[in-house]
Scaffold this motif. Structure first.
Motif, PDB file in Angstrom:
ATOM      1  N   GLY A  41       0.799  -1.224   0.000  1.00  0.00           N
ATOM      2  CA  GLY A  41       0.000   0.000   0.000  1.00  0.00           C
ATOM      3  C   GLY A  41       0.824   1.262   0.000  1.00  0.00           C
ATOM      4  O   GLY A  41       0.275   2.365   0.085  1.00  0.00           O
ATOM      5  N   SER A  45       3.046  -0.089  -6.898  1.00  0.00           N
ATOM      6  CA  SER A  45       2.376  -0.416  -8.163  1.00  0.00           C
ATOM      7  C   SER A  45       1.844   0.849  -8.834  1.00  0.00           C
ATOM      8  O   SER A  45       1.843   0.964 -10.058  1.00  0.00           O
ATOM      9  CB  SER A  45       1.225  -1.391  -7.934  1.00  0.00           C
ATOM     10  OG  SER A  45       1.738  -2.639  -7.533  1.00  0.00           O
ATOM     11  N   THR A  46       1.405   1.787  -8.025  1.00  0.00           N
ATOM     12  CA  THR A  46       0.916   3.043  -8.584  1.00  0.00           C
ATOM     13  C   THR A  46       2.033   3.751  -9.342  1.00  0.00           C
ATOM     14  O   THR A  46       1.847   4.206 -10.475  1.00  0.00           O
ATOM     15  CB  THR A  46       0.358   3.953  -7.468  1.00  0.00           C
ATOM     16  OG1 THR A  46      -0.667   3.231  -6.785  1.00  0.00           O
ATOM     17  CG2 THR A  46      -0.209   5.242  -8.026  1.00  0.00           C
ATOM     18  N   TYR A  57      -4.888   6.765 -13.270  1.00  0.00           N
ATOM     19  CA  TYR A  57      -4.307   7.703 -12.298  1.00  0.00           C
ATOM     20  C   TYR A  57      -4.102   9.078 -12.930  1.00  0.00           C
ATOM     21  O   TYR A  57      -3.744   9.185 -14.099  1.00  0.00           O
ATOM     22  CB  TYR A  57      -2.960   7.170 -11.807  1.00  0.00           C
ATOM     23  CG  TYR A  57      -3.057   5.805 -11.180  1.00  0.00           C
ATOM     24  CD1 TYR A  57      -3.432   5.643  -9.847  1.00  0.00           C
ATOM     25  CD2 TYR A  57      -2.805   4.661 -11.940  1.00  0.00           C
ATOM     26  CE1 TYR A  57      -3.541   4.392  -9.274  1.00  0.00           C
ATOM     27  CE2 TYR A  57      -2.912   3.396 -11.372  1.00  0.00           C
ATOM     28  CZ  TYR A  57      -3.285   3.270 -10.046  1.00  0.00           C
ATOM     29  OH  TYR A  57      -3.399   2.026  -9.481  1.00  0.00           O
TER      30      TYR A  57
HETATM   31  N1  LIG Z   1      -7.064   1.786  -8.779  1.00  0.00           N
HETATM   32  C1  LIG Z   1      -7.082   2.215  -7.508  1.00  0.00           C
HETATM   33  N2  LIG Z   1      -8.226   2.650  -6.958  1.00  0.00           N
HETATM   34  C2  LIG Z   1      -8.267   3.078  -5.687  1.00  0.00           C
HETATM   35  N3  LIG Z   1      -7.222   3.095  -4.888  1.00  0.00           N
HETATM   36  C3  LIG Z   1      -6.045   2.673  -5.366  1.00  0.00           C
HETATM   37  C4  LIG Z   1      -5.913   2.215  -6.697  1.00  0.00           C
HETATM   38  N4  LIG Z   1      -4.638   1.849  -6.906  1.00  0.00           N
HETATM   39  C5  LIG Z   1      -4.002   2.076  -5.752  1.00  0.00           C
HETATM   40  N5  LIG Z   1      -4.828   2.570  -4.824  1.00  0.00           N
HETATM   41  C6  LIG Z   1      -4.486   2.899  -3.444  1.00  0.00           C
HETATM   42  O1  LIG Z   1      -3.217   3.484  -3.443  1.00  0.00           O
HETATM   43  C7  LIG Z   1      -2.411   2.966  -2.417  1.00  0.00           C
HETATM   44  C8  LIG Z   1      -1.142   2.353  -2.986  1.00  0.00           C
HETATM   45  O2  LIG Z   1      -1.460   1.189  -3.708  1.00  0.00           O
HETATM   46  P1  LIG Z   1      -0.377   0.387  -4.533  1.00  0.00           P
HETATM   47  O3  LIG Z   1       0.293   1.308  -5.469  1.00  0.00           O
HETATM   48  O4  LIG Z   1      -1.040  -0.790  -5.134  1.00  0.00           O
HETATM   49  O5  LIG Z   1       0.641  -0.076  -3.407  1.00  0.00           O
HETATM   50  P2  LIG Z   1       1.727  -1.209  -3.391  1.00  0.00           P
HETATM   51  O6  LIG Z   1       1.950  -1.667  -4.761  1.00  0.00           O
HETATM   52  O7  LIG Z   1       2.904  -0.552  -2.798  1.00  0.00           O
HETATM   53  O8  LIG Z   1       1.213  -2.286  -2.507  1.00  0.00           O
HETATM   54  C9  LIG Z   1      -3.256   1.975  -1.640  1.00  0.00           C
HETATM   55  O9  LIG Z   1      -3.803   2.612  -0.547  1.00  0.00           O
HETATM   56  C10 LIG Z   1      -4.347   1.627  -2.618  1.00  0.00           C
HETATM   57  O10 LIG Z   1      -5.523   1.297  -1.972  1.00  0.00           O
END
Ligand SMILES: Nc1ncnc2c1ncn2[C@@H]1O[C@H](COP(=O)(O)OP(=O)(O)O)[C@@H](O)[C@H]1O
Ligand SMILES: [Mg+2]
Lengths: 249, 436
Positions: A41, A45-46, A57
């Motif tokens: 979180g 990935s974002t 995004y």
């Molecule tokens: N498509 C999305 N819709 C809503 N929230 C998102 C989405 N993608 C990521 N988030 C939120 O952004 C934060 C970071 O997610 P992410 O990038 O998947 O983290 P990681 O890959 O480090 O586990 C998390 O709180 C997640 O819930």
């Protein structure tokens, strides 16, 4: 000094009113391997998705330069054609399209963008053979629908196979190690290392130190709550493995 | 004059001219059917089976109903509507009139010819008495209407132990003015025989035609029948297609319906299982945009034990297109050990397209396996991004995903040239080149 492949400058991005990335700075030069580690979180990935151009995004502030030029206005496919590849944490299943046909379509789309003809079938087959052997892939996966019914490990291996076929300048590997057993991990790492050269770069995103024993990073960054809170050499990964993330917060 | 009145006048005109009196045994069937139509009239939205069907707009138009005449058609103008590069039998009509020039019929070993000439010949009397209008009796007024006016159509009779080496193409062309056409096909496949058929209704200019077609298919023991329908008519054409299938022991009948175009298309497909260990396959794929409408109403009557039915209907609806799927499976109390599978998946593109889906299982036997699945979705955005990330442009990625969605229906086609054709048609509709 060679010019950077990727420069992320004070990048803020998110979804609707939720800011997920809160000012990321990252510079990757040719020949380098960078690792981003961080708890679930934290935005790993974002960050990958935003670099690859996922329109889900919004970029709120900052810039992303690829070989010195801003790519913010480019579509995901245009970024791919420039040489950005992202291995998905959760590769998508596409029933009805075989892995072979999919990769052919991908390669020929890139060639088309460069004004080239389709790759002759003979060359394509030769390349598929070479790269699938490099990744010790079972040939039967090539004629099956893309990722459909593949195990987690098979999907990840298929991602790296596609990377090998596309020969990107920047490969972002988002948790490629999850779902892989140790043998598969070695094969995948070996594949990545073989493709690595002084002109390209790899950004490895992982939770664990494990993969970094095989793909050895030049730099390690810790991502927490949308920010890089610490950067260092490969020893930082070991430190994180021992102490966890809490001491950094 | 409304269409019903016009048809009534037309019917009696034809009667007086003797044109409907081509055979003594069929004539009474015709008269009775006309009475039934006259009493019921066209179906309205008040009837459950026609609830979503905008038939009114179509029957309120002015059509030519009796003056069908042959129009000059150049082979070059219509060649593209045939499956080419493969030897086939052809039964071709232009405005309801047989075109010997475009056809290739036969009486050697099998009969591939005109219904009207079969009706007139004594040697076919037995077959006609035995099969004509024996299963087209769902008490729909449109079926009655077709029976009343039956004049022309395809007659196919495959005697036993015959594998027909060439596929048969039945094509109805129309042009020059708005016509009301009522083709009638009869397909009789005897024991142990195998045939592949392709049917198509095609307007070749900008007329607004209305076709009300009826087809009866009889498959005897161990017969295998593959019946394919390509519906890719103009956006002014309306089609009501009523197809009835009766199967005996161990037969396999597949009806594949591909709806790619037409202003209005209603498919009524009914299977009567009258033997054991037989298999009925109903496959459909629709890909429509603009304001097009397709309505698939299917019924499988499982009347005997140990039989299977497999139904797979998929649809992609864009713009203001509308799809209807109504799939009924009726398992009679003596139809033990029935296996009935039904699947219906739709993708809606944009927010103006519509699908009405209704699976209906009526099971009166206790030892049966029946399943149905129905999904309505949108294009998977993550999959789109995945493909784009690999360099495939959005438009192609879109098309590839839609193609992939329909692929398992396309895979059901057993006639390679047709499969190729359908794939190409799909690519064309999706506006891309699909390299495979
Ligand atoms: N498509 C999305 N819709 C809503 N929230 C998102 C989405 N993608 C990521 N988030 C939120 O952004 C934060 C970071 O997610 P992410 O990038 O998947 O983290 P990681 O890959 O480090 O586990 C998390 O709180 C997640 O819930
Ligand atoms: Mg992640």
């Amino acid at each position: 000094m060679s010019k950077p492949i990727l420069e992320v400058k004070d990048l803020h991005a998110g979804i609707e009113n939720n800011e997920i990335l809160k000012g990321i700075n990252l510079t990757i030069k040719p020949g380098e391997v960078h690792a981003i580690m961080g708890p679930n979180g934290s935005g790993k990935s974002t960050l990958s998705s935003v670099i690859a151009g996922n329109e889900t995004y919004d970029v709120i502030k900052g810039d992303i330069l690829f070989e010195g030029e801003s790519i913010l206005d480019l579509s995901p496919e245009e970024r791919a054609h420039k040489g950005i590849f992202m291995s998905f944490q959760y590769p998508v299943e596409i029933p009805g399209v075989t892995t072979t046909n999919f990769i052919k379509a991908a390669i020929n789309a890139k060639r088309k963008s460069q004004g080239l003809e389709d790759l002759p079938a003979k060359d394509m087959l030769k390349m598929i053979k070479e790269k699938s052997e490099l990744l010790e892939m079972d040939r039967k996966f090539l004629s099956r629908s893309l990722n459909q019914g593949f195990s987690g490990g098979e999907k990840k291996r298929n991602e790296i196979f596609q990377m090998a076929m596309l020969e990107p300048k920047l490969a972002i590997l988002d948790e490629t190690d999850s779902g892989l057993d140790i043998d598969a991990l070695k094969i995948v790492a070996n594949g990545v290392n073989k493709l690595k050269n002084k002109d390209n770069a790899v950004l490895v995103i992982t939770h664990y130190q494990r993969l970094l024993d095989y793909i050895v990073p030049d730099f390690v960054h810790v991502l927490h709550n949308g920010k890089i809170i610490k950067s260092g050499g490969k020893e930082l990964a070991h430190e994180l493995e021992e102490k966890g993330y809490d001491w950094l917060k | 004059m409304n269409l019903k009145d016009k048809l009534t006048t037309g019917f009696f005109e034809l009667e007086n001219k003797g044109e409907l009196h081509i055979d003594d045994s069929i004539h009474p069937i015709r008269t009775k059917a006309f009475e039934a139509f006259e009493n019921k009239g066209f179906p309205t939205k008040k009837e459950e089976e026609w609830k979503y069907t905008p038939l009114k707009a179509i029957i309120n138009k002015d059509y030519e109903i009796t003056n069908s005449y042959e129009a000059a058609v150049e082979l070059n103008d219509v060649k593209k509507y045939f499956i080419q590069d493969v030897d086939t039998y052809k039964i071709v009509f232009i405005n309801g009139v047989y075109s010997s020039f475009l056809s290739e019929t036969t009486h050697s070993g099998i009969d591939v010819c005109l219904l009207s000439s079969a009706i007139k010949k004594p040697k076919y009397k037995l077959i006609l008495d035995h099969y004509f209008n024996k299963i087209a009796k769902n008490n729909e007024s449109l079926t009655h209407l077709n029976t009343a006016f039956t004049q022309q159509g395809a007659f196919i009779h495959i005697p036993k132990n015959t594998v027909v080496s060439k596929p048969i193409q039945i094509i109805y062309f129309s042009l020059n003015g708005n016509q009301f056409l009522q083709p009638r096909n009869l397909v009789v496949v005897d024991e142990n025989s195998h045939v592949q058929i392709l049917e198509r209704h095609q307007t070749i200019d900008d007329s607004s035609n209305f076709t009300n077609s009826v087809t009866e298919i009889f498959a005897a023991k161990r017969a295998i029948v593959d019946y394919n329908k390509i519906q890719n008519d103009t956006e002014k054409a309306s089609l009501i297609d009523q197809t009835f299938v009766q199967q005996k022991d161990n037969s396999i009948v597949s009806v594949n319906t591909f709806s790619f175009g037409g202003k209005f298309t209603r498919n009524n497909l009914e299977f009567y299982q009258e033997g054991e260990r037989l298999e009925s396959n109903l496959n459909g794929f629709s890909l429509l945009g603009n304001k097009q409408y397709v309505d698939n109403h299917t019924v499988v009557y499982h009347n005997q034990p140990n039989c299977e039915s497999h139904e797979l209907y998929k649809g992609i609806y864009a713009d203001k297109a509308t799809g209807v799927f109504n799939g009924k499976v009726i398992v009679h109390q003596k139809a033990q050990l029935t296996n009935a599978f039904q699947q219906n998946n739709s993708i809606l593109i944009g927010d103006k397209s519509t699908i009405y889906a209704k699976p209906q299982l009526e099971i009166f036997a206790d030892d049966v396996k029946c399943s149905h699945g129905c999904t309505i979705g949108q294009l998977d955005e993550t999959a789109l991004f995945y493909m784009q990330q690999r360099g495939i442009p959005k438009k192609e990625a879109h098309a590839l995903l839609l193609y992939a969605f329909g692929n398992d229906v396309i895979e059901k086609i057993k006639f390679p040239k047709l499969k190729e054709r359908i794939t190409k048609l799909m690519a064309k509709k999706l506006g891309v080149e699909l390299g495979f």
